[in-house]
Scaffold this active site. Structure first.
Site, PDB file in Angstrom:
ATOM      1  N   HIS A 428       0.823  -1.225   0.000  1.00  0.00           N
ATOM      2  CA  HIS A 428       0.000   0.000   0.000  1.00  0.00           C
ATOM      3  C   HIS A 428       0.848   1.262   0.000  1.00  0.00           C
ATOM      4  CE1 HIS A 428       0.545   1.016   4.353  1.00  0.00           C
ATOM      5  NE2 HIS A 428       0.618  -0.299   4.519  1.00  0.00           N
ATOM      6  N   CYS A 447       2.606  -4.730   7.107  1.00  0.00           N
ATOM      7  CA  CYS A 447       2.358  -4.556   5.674  1.00  0.00           C
ATOM      8  C   CYS A 447       3.548  -3.881   5.006  1.00  0.00           C
ATOM      9  CB  CYS A 447       1.101  -3.723   5.453  1.00  0.00           C
ATOM     10  SG  CYS A 447      -0.421  -4.614   5.859  1.00  0.00           S
TER      11      CYS A 447
END
Length: 525
Positions: A428, A447
């Site tokens: 992301h 992440c």
């Protein structure tokens, strides 16, 4: 007459060659019945104590008869195991001393001893082949957050084919991982083995040393640089940090993934103080990891090296894009896994995951009920009704969802890329875009944050008309969440390795999750 002629040629060949018999791997026996030993029946009671299904299956397929009558094949096995240190494996794991002792006495062995030797050869060869192809250790038993589907090799089938085709050496060679990085690690191990004994002293620096400073620690720094061949001359082993040494430090820093600024600070000192043995162990640990990464790469894929903070997009074996990334901090490690990219999400919302909820959000809410509104995070009950923070029940914090609105300042930024996995991680954008300029980018909650992620999305969606950069900017401007499936197949390999070689130079990266030393220790115990 033909047999006598063949025997004479073989003797001449052996007398002319000073190399080991292992180099006869291309020599073919003209008559499969020409063997050095007799085939002997094996009582299965002798096989059972090994508790090895592959061993039992192999001998069952041969009607429980010995397999290694050929001296050539026995020597191939022994030479390969004896020299397996060049692959980062340990010959003693395969009982090499006992095998060599039995081979030396082979002409004197009775039938019972020959049977035992045959079983030992098969058992240790199968063990070696399994370790060579799939690794000695199982990552699933070592780490909770490593998801690698390792396809175990069929050693029975390999040995059957080798004996049928008289191709043992080539079948063993086929078991070696073929990945380029694995070959670079083999080369790295060969390079470091050529270094002499490391007799250098540790570097001790109180603060940091800048170029042109005078500091007694510089003498040991120069000796370290000379040892690792970053400094070419020992003409100026003085306490002055001169131009030549500054350039040598920059070379050293580049090889170790550090900022090449010539400033000798904590991270540079730490890297300098690794001994030859430390680095050798690091290379061996990474060879083991790459034996876990055995599946061939897809045609198109994303390869992430966690300790290198790097993402590469590869299409048809060509790197078409490279990106800086931010990965999980040590208490919230980025998992190691293999998957396939699924969707690009523009203007994603962010639902607070359990770990961040427990460690960050709930304590903030207890202190200040308005803390979430400052971050555009809303609270929803089980019926999807928005909840006033003042009416939030702190005794049942897990009974709610906590969702951040889309937008430029969303924690996921303006785009995320999903792929199936058991860890709820994804690629992301971020609202902390300045972090990509930092050297240490182990900062996320697991992440992977990507620098300039819209450039990556453009490649993945592979549709210039619908998803040009201008079109994507206009989608982002709407602040409305949009899911787009990725039609072109891209695998993703989220992996971890800290050593390799490039152009005969050793390359290392900081072991940010402190895995290397422990992995080496477990390999050797």
């Amino acid at each position: 007459m033909n047999k006598i002629y063949l025997f004479i040629i073989l003797l001449l060949f052996l007398s002319c060659k000073k190399e080991s018999i292992i180099n006869l791997d291309t020599f073919k026996i003209s008559n499969s019945n020409d063997r050095e030993g007799e085939i002997i029946e094996i009582d299965t009671i002798l096989i059972n104590p090994f508790k090895s299904k592959s061993l039992s299956d192999f001998y069952n397929s041969r009607e429980n008869q010995t397999a290694w009558q050929s001296e050539k094949n026995r020597k191939i096995i022994l030479e390969r195991i004896k020299n397996c240190e060049s692959e980062g494996l340990n010959p003693s794991d395969y009982n090499i001393s006992k095998l060599l002792e039995l081979e030396k006495k082979f002409p004197e062995l009775d039938e019972s001893e020959q049977v035992n030797y045959d079983i030992l050869l098969t058992y240790n060869l199968q063990k070696y082949l399994s370790h060579l192809r799939n690794g000695k250790l199982d990552p699933a038993k070592l780490y909770k957050n490593w998801d690698l589907n390792i396809k175990r090799i069929d050693t029975k089938a390999i040995l059957e084919k080798a004996l049928e085709k008289d191709s043992l050496a080539s079948e063993i060679e086929k078991c070696q991982p073929k990945a380029l990085t694995y070959q670079k690690l083999i080369k790295a191990l060969s390079i470091i083995n050529e270094y002499p004994e490391d007799k250098t002293d540790s570097v001790k620096v109180v603060d940091k040393i800048n170029p042109y400073d005078k500091n007694p620690a510089i003498i040991n720094v120069k000796k370290k640089l000379l040892y690792w061949k970053d400094l070419k001359s020992n003409d100026s082993i003085t306490s002055k940090y001169d131009d030549e040494t500054v350039e040598a430090v920059k070379r050293f820093q580049t090889r170790h993934g550090l900022i090449p600024d010539g400033i000798i600070g904590k991270t540079t000192v730490n890297a300098l103080n690794f001994s030859k043995e430390d680095r050798k162990h690091q290379i061996i640990a990474n060879l083991e990891r790459w034996r876990w990464f055995t599946k061939p790469f897809d045609k198109n894929y994303i390869l992430i090296n966690i300790p290198n903070y790097s993402l590469n997009v590869v299409e048809d074996q060509n790197v078409v894009m490279s990106k800086r990334i931010v990965i999980g901090q040590i208490k919230r490690k980025t998992p190691v896994l293999t998957s396939v990219l699924q969707t690009v999400v523009f203007n994603p919302t962010w639902t607070v995951p359990p770990t961040i909820l427990k460690e960050d959000i709930i304590p903030e809410l207890i202190k200040d009920r308005n803390s979430l509104s400052k971050k555009s995070i809303s609270i929803y009950d089980s019926k999807n009704n928005k909840v006033d923070p003042q009416k939030w029940n702190e005794k049942n914090p897990n009974g709610y969802r906590y969702v951040q609105d889309p937008g430029y300042y969303n924690s996921l930024g303006v785009v995320k890329i999903n792929f199936p996995n058991h860890h709820s991680v994804y690629l992301h954008d971020t609202n902390h875009r300045n972090l990509f300029e930092r050297h240490n980018r182990s900062l996320s909650s697991g992440c992977v944050r990507i620098q300039e992620p819209l450039e990556l999305a453009e490649i993945l969606l592979d549709n210039p008309k619908q998803f040009s950069r201008e079109k994507m900017d206009s989608i982002v401007a709407t602040k409305k969440t949009l899911f787009i499936g990725i039609k072109k197949r891209y695998a993703i390999y989220l992996w971890y390795w800290t050593a390799w070689s490039e152009d005969d130079e050793l390359i290392f990266r900081t072991d940010i999750y402190n895995l290397d030393a422990d992995l080496y220790h477990q390999l050797r115990n």
